[in-house]
Design a protein around this motif. Structure first.
Motif, short mmCIF file in Angstrom:
data_model
loop_
_atom_site.label_atom_id
_atom_site.label_comp_id
_atom_site.label_asym_id
_atom_site.label_seq_id
_atom_site.Cartn_x
_atom_site.Cartn_y
_atom_site.Cartn_z
N THR A 15 0.83 -1.20 0.00
CA THR A 15 0.00 0.00 0.00
C THR A 15 0.87 1.25 0.00
O THR A 15 0.59 2.21 -0.73
CB THR A 15 -0.94 0.00 1.22
N LEU A 16 1.94 1.25 0.79
CA LEU A 16 2.85 2.40 0.85
C LEU A 16 3.55 2.61 -0.50
O LEU A 16 3.68 3.75 -0.97
CB LEU A 16 3.88 2.22 1.95
N VAL A 17 3.98 1.54 -1.12
CA VAL A 17 4.66 1.64 -2.42
C VAL A 17 3.71 2.20 -3.48
O VAL A 17 4.06 3.11 -4.23
CB VAL A 17 5.23 0.27 -2.86
N VAL A 18 2.50 1.68 -3.53
CA VAL A 18 1.52 2.14 -4.52
C VAL A 18 1.16 3.61 -4.26
O VAL A 18 1.08 4.41 -5.20
CB VAL A 18 0.27 1.23 -4.51
N THR A 19 0.97 3.98 -3.01
CA THR A 19 0.63 5.36 -2.67
C THR A 19 1.77 6.30 -3.05
O THR A 19 1.54 7.36 -3.65
CB THR A 19 0.31 5.49 -1.17
N SER A 20 3.00 5.94 -2.73
CA SER A 20 4.17 6.77 -3.06
C SER A 20 4.31 6.92 -4.57
O SER A 20 4.55 8.01 -5.08
CB SER A 20 5.45 6.17 -2.49
N ALA A 21 4.17 5.82 -5.29
CA ALA A 21 4.28 5.87 -6.75
C ALA A 21 3.17 6.76 -7.33
O ALA A 21 3.41 7.54 -8.25
CB ALA A 21 4.21 4.47 -7.34
N GLY A 22 1.98 6.64 -6.79
CA GLY A 22 0.87 7.46 -7.25
C GLY A 22 1.10 8.94 -7.00
O GLY A 22 0.81 9.78 -7.86
N LEU A 23 1.64 9.28 -5.83
CA LEU A 23 1.93 10.69 -5.53
C LEU A 23 3.01 11.24 -6.45
O LEU A 23 2.90 12.36 -6.95
CB LEU A 23 2.35 10.84 -4.06
N LEU A 25 3.85 10.12 -9.49
CA LEU A 25 3.30 10.20 -10.84
C LEU A 25 2.33 11.38 -10.94
O LEU A 25 2.34 12.13 -11.92
CB LEU A 25 2.60 8.90 -11.22
N GLY A 26 1.51 11.56 -9.93
CA GLY A 26 0.58 12.68 -9.93
C GLY A 26 1.30 14.02 -9.95
O GLY A 26 0.91 14.93 -10.70
N PHE A 28 4.32 14.58 -11.11
CA PHE A 28 4.94 14.69 -12.43
C PHE A 28 3.91 15.15 -13.47
O PHE A 28 4.16 16.08 -14.23
CB PHE A 28 5.55 13.34 -12.83
N LEU A 29 2.76 14.51 -13.49
CA LEU A 29 1.73 14.85 -14.47
C LEU A 29 1.20 16.27 -14.26
O LEU A 29 0.95 16.99 -15.22
CB LEU A 29 0.59 13.83 -14.43
N PHE A 30 1.05 16.67 -13.01
CA PHE A 30 0.60 18.03 -12.70
C PHE A 30 1.62 19.05 -13.20
O PHE A 30 1.27 20.07 -13.81
CB PHE A 30 0.37 18.19 -11.19
N SER A 31 2.92 18.77 -12.99
CA SER A 31 3.98 19.67 -13.45
C SER A 31 4.00 19.75 -14.97
O SER A 31 4.17 20.82 -15.54
CB SER A 31 5.34 19.18 -12.95
N VAL A 32 3.84 18.62 -15.63
CA VAL A 32 3.79 18.61 -17.09
C VAL A 32 2.61 19.44 -17.57
O VAL A 32 2.74 20.25 -18.49
CB VAL A 32 3.72 17.16 -17.64
#
Length: 157
Positions: A15-23, A25-26, A28-32
């Motif tokens: 759960t921690l890995v998925v949450t961290s990866a999601g944050l 990625l989110g 990164f996408l917001f910055s793009v």
């Protein structure tokens, strides 16, 4: 069914890995998104990478290592300056390195930065002498990019 602490810790870790990866990625996408669509309104969401100080440090390392391929030959102005700097400082021992950037040197959006590299150097049997190299770096923020990257656009001893 008995309670298994190993499965619980495995579930928490995943759960921690998925949450961290999601944050990540989110972010990164917001910055793009900001860099592509709202750049004119808000400015860059992510400052150019690498920093002008890192570009200056890498440039000095390339000079000391006599790396003539650090800047491609088709960038004739900066490649010529690189060769001149290698002729002057290549293979020298260096100490007391100071890399400073003026991040508002020309505009306020981190596009252009002047970086000054100061150091002491000496070749084999010579005494220590001061050395200085000035670089102008630019990011690709004018295009607008997905993410801004910094490179040398002009240099001089």
């Amino acid at each position: 069914m008995p309670h298994c602490p190993f499965r619980l810790s495995q579930r928490i870790a995943s759960t921690l890995v998925v949450t961290s990866a999601g944050l990540l990625l989110g972010s990164f996408l917001f910055s793009v998104f900001i860099n592509l669509f709202l750049h004119k309104l808000w400015g860059p969401a992510v400052l150019p990478y690498p920093s002008a100080e890192q570009v200056g440090t890498d440039y000095l390392s390339a000079i000391i290592a006599k790396n003539k391929n650090y800047i491609p030959q088709h960038d004739s102005c900066t490649h010529t300056a690189l060769i001149n700097d290698i002729d002057q400082y290549g293979g020298a021992k260096i100490r007391d390195i100071s890399v400073q950037s003026e991040w508002r040197s020309g505009n306020s959006d981190h596009t252009f930065e002047i970086t000054t590299i100061r150091f002491d150097h000496h070749q084999q049997h010579e005494a220590w002498q001061p050395g200085e190299i000035t670089l102008m770096t630019a990011s690709n923020l004018l295009e607008p990019p997905l993410l801004p990257f910094r490179k040398i656009i002009c240099s001089g001893g």
